[in-house]
Design a protein around this motif. Structure first.
Motif, short mmCIF file in Angstrom:
data_model
loop_
_atom_site.label_atom_id
_atom_site.label_comp_id
_atom_site.label_asym_id
_atom_site.label_seq_id
_atom_site.Cartn_x
_atom_site.Cartn_y
_atom_site.Cartn_z
N PRO A 1 -54.35 -12.98 49.42
CA PRO A 1 -53.70 -12.14 50.43
C PRO A 1 -53.49 -10.72 49.91
CG PRO A 1 -52.56 -14.24 50.20
CD PRO A 1 -53.55 -14.17 49.09
N PHE A 2 -53.75 -9.75 50.77
CA PHE A 2 -53.59 -8.35 50.42
C PHE A 2 -52.11 -8.00 50.31
CE2 PHE A 2 -53.11 -3.90 51.50
CZ PHE A 2 -54.07 -3.31 50.70
N VAL A 3 -51.76 -7.23 49.26
CA VAL A 3 -50.36 -6.82 49.06
C VAL A 3 -50.30 -5.31 48.91
CG1 VAL A 3 -48.38 -6.94 47.48
CG2 VAL A 3 -49.68 -9.01 48.00
N LEU A 4 -49.34 -4.69 49.59
CA LEU A 4 -49.15 -3.24 49.50
C LEU A 4 -47.90 -2.94 48.70
CD1 LEU A 4 -50.08 -0.43 50.38
CD2 LEU A 4 -48.71 -0.72 52.45
N LEU A 5 -48.04 -2.14 47.65
CA LEU A 5 -46.90 -1.75 46.81
C LEU A 5 -46.71 -0.24 46.90
CD1 LEU A 5 -47.82 -3.85 43.65
CD2 LEU A 5 -46.15 -4.46 45.42
N GLU A 6 -45.51 0.21 46.62
CA GLU A 6 -45.25 1.63 46.66
C GLU A 6 -44.28 2.00 45.54
OE1 GLU A 6 -44.43 2.93 50.60
OE2 GLU A 6 -43.97 4.97 49.98
N GLY A 7 -44.51 3.14 44.92
CA GLY A 7 -43.60 3.56 43.85
C GLY A 7 -44.02 4.89 43.27
N VAL A 8 -43.25 5.32 42.27
CA VAL A 8 -43.51 6.60 41.61
C VAL A 8 -44.25 6.34 40.30
CG1 VAL A 8 -42.38 8.60 40.52
CG2 VAL A 8 -41.51 7.69 42.69
N VAL A 9 -45.19 7.21 39.98
CA VAL A 9 -45.94 7.07 38.72
C VAL A 9 -45.09 7.60 37.57
CG1 VAL A 9 -48.03 7.72 37.45
CG2 VAL A 9 -48.14 7.27 39.93
N GLY B 1 -36.61 -5.66 42.84
CA GLY B 1 -36.59 -6.63 43.94
C GLY B 1 -37.90 -6.72 44.69
N THR B 2 -38.86 -5.85 44.36
CA THR B 2 -40.18 -5.92 45.00
C THR B 2 -40.88 -7.22 44.60
OG1 THR B 2 -40.41 -3.51 44.89
CG2 THR B 2 -42.43 -4.79 45.20
#
Ligand code: FMN
Length: 133
Positions: A7-15, A37-38
């Motif tokens: 399943p495709f998962v989308l993550l988001e954050g700062v480098v 908590g992600t």
């Protein structure tokens, strides 16, 4: 090397800055700090993309894991993206990471040369697959 459909998962954050070892190995990675908590996909290497703040998506080999080669079972759990054909500085940038096909699990390599050789194969697998999502 086969790539398993997951399943495709989308993550988001700062480098954020990592140990800087990736650059020495010839595989600089963007360490993406996801909010606490992600939910993360299982540890492993994945094919996917990194989307910059300008909306452009770049093919990436993504490592989710604790870098067992260096830290045994006690490393910090990291999301790292090796972005193919890419030179720019991403530090401080908010990015999205699309995690697609699963390439393999994390391995504790005996030496750095083996890790680097495997990373090259991973990058080839990602390139062959093209961009998911
Ligand atoms: C495509 C790819 C595959 C990786 N595979 C492994 C692995 O199997 N085992 C491991 O210990 N680390 C693996 N890593 C993580 C590397 O150990 C890590 O990127 C490197 O040590 C640089 O870390 P740094 O960002 O802290 O400098 C992988 C990283 C990438 C980008």
């Amino acid at each position: 090397m086969g790539v398993e459909e997951v399943p495709f998962v989308l993550l988001e954050g700062v480098v954020v800055r990592g140990d800087g070892r990736g650059r020495e190995l010839g595989f600089p990675t963007a360490n993406v700090e996801v909010p606490a908590g992600t939910s993360l996909p299982a540890d492993g290497i994945y094919a996917g993309w990194l989307e910059r703040s300008d909306g452009k998506r770049h093919l990436a080999a993504i490592s989710i894991g604790t870098r067992p080669t260096y830290y045994g079972a006690h490393g910090e759990l990291l999301v790292e993206a090796f972005v193919l054909d890419f030179e720019d500085d991403l530090y401080g940038e908010r990015v999205r990471v699309g995690v697609g096909g699963r390439v393999r699990g994390q391995v504790r390599f005996e030496g750095e040369d083996e890790l680097v050789a495997q990373m090259a194969l991973d990058a080839d697998a990602v390139r062959r697959l093209g961009r998911p999502g």
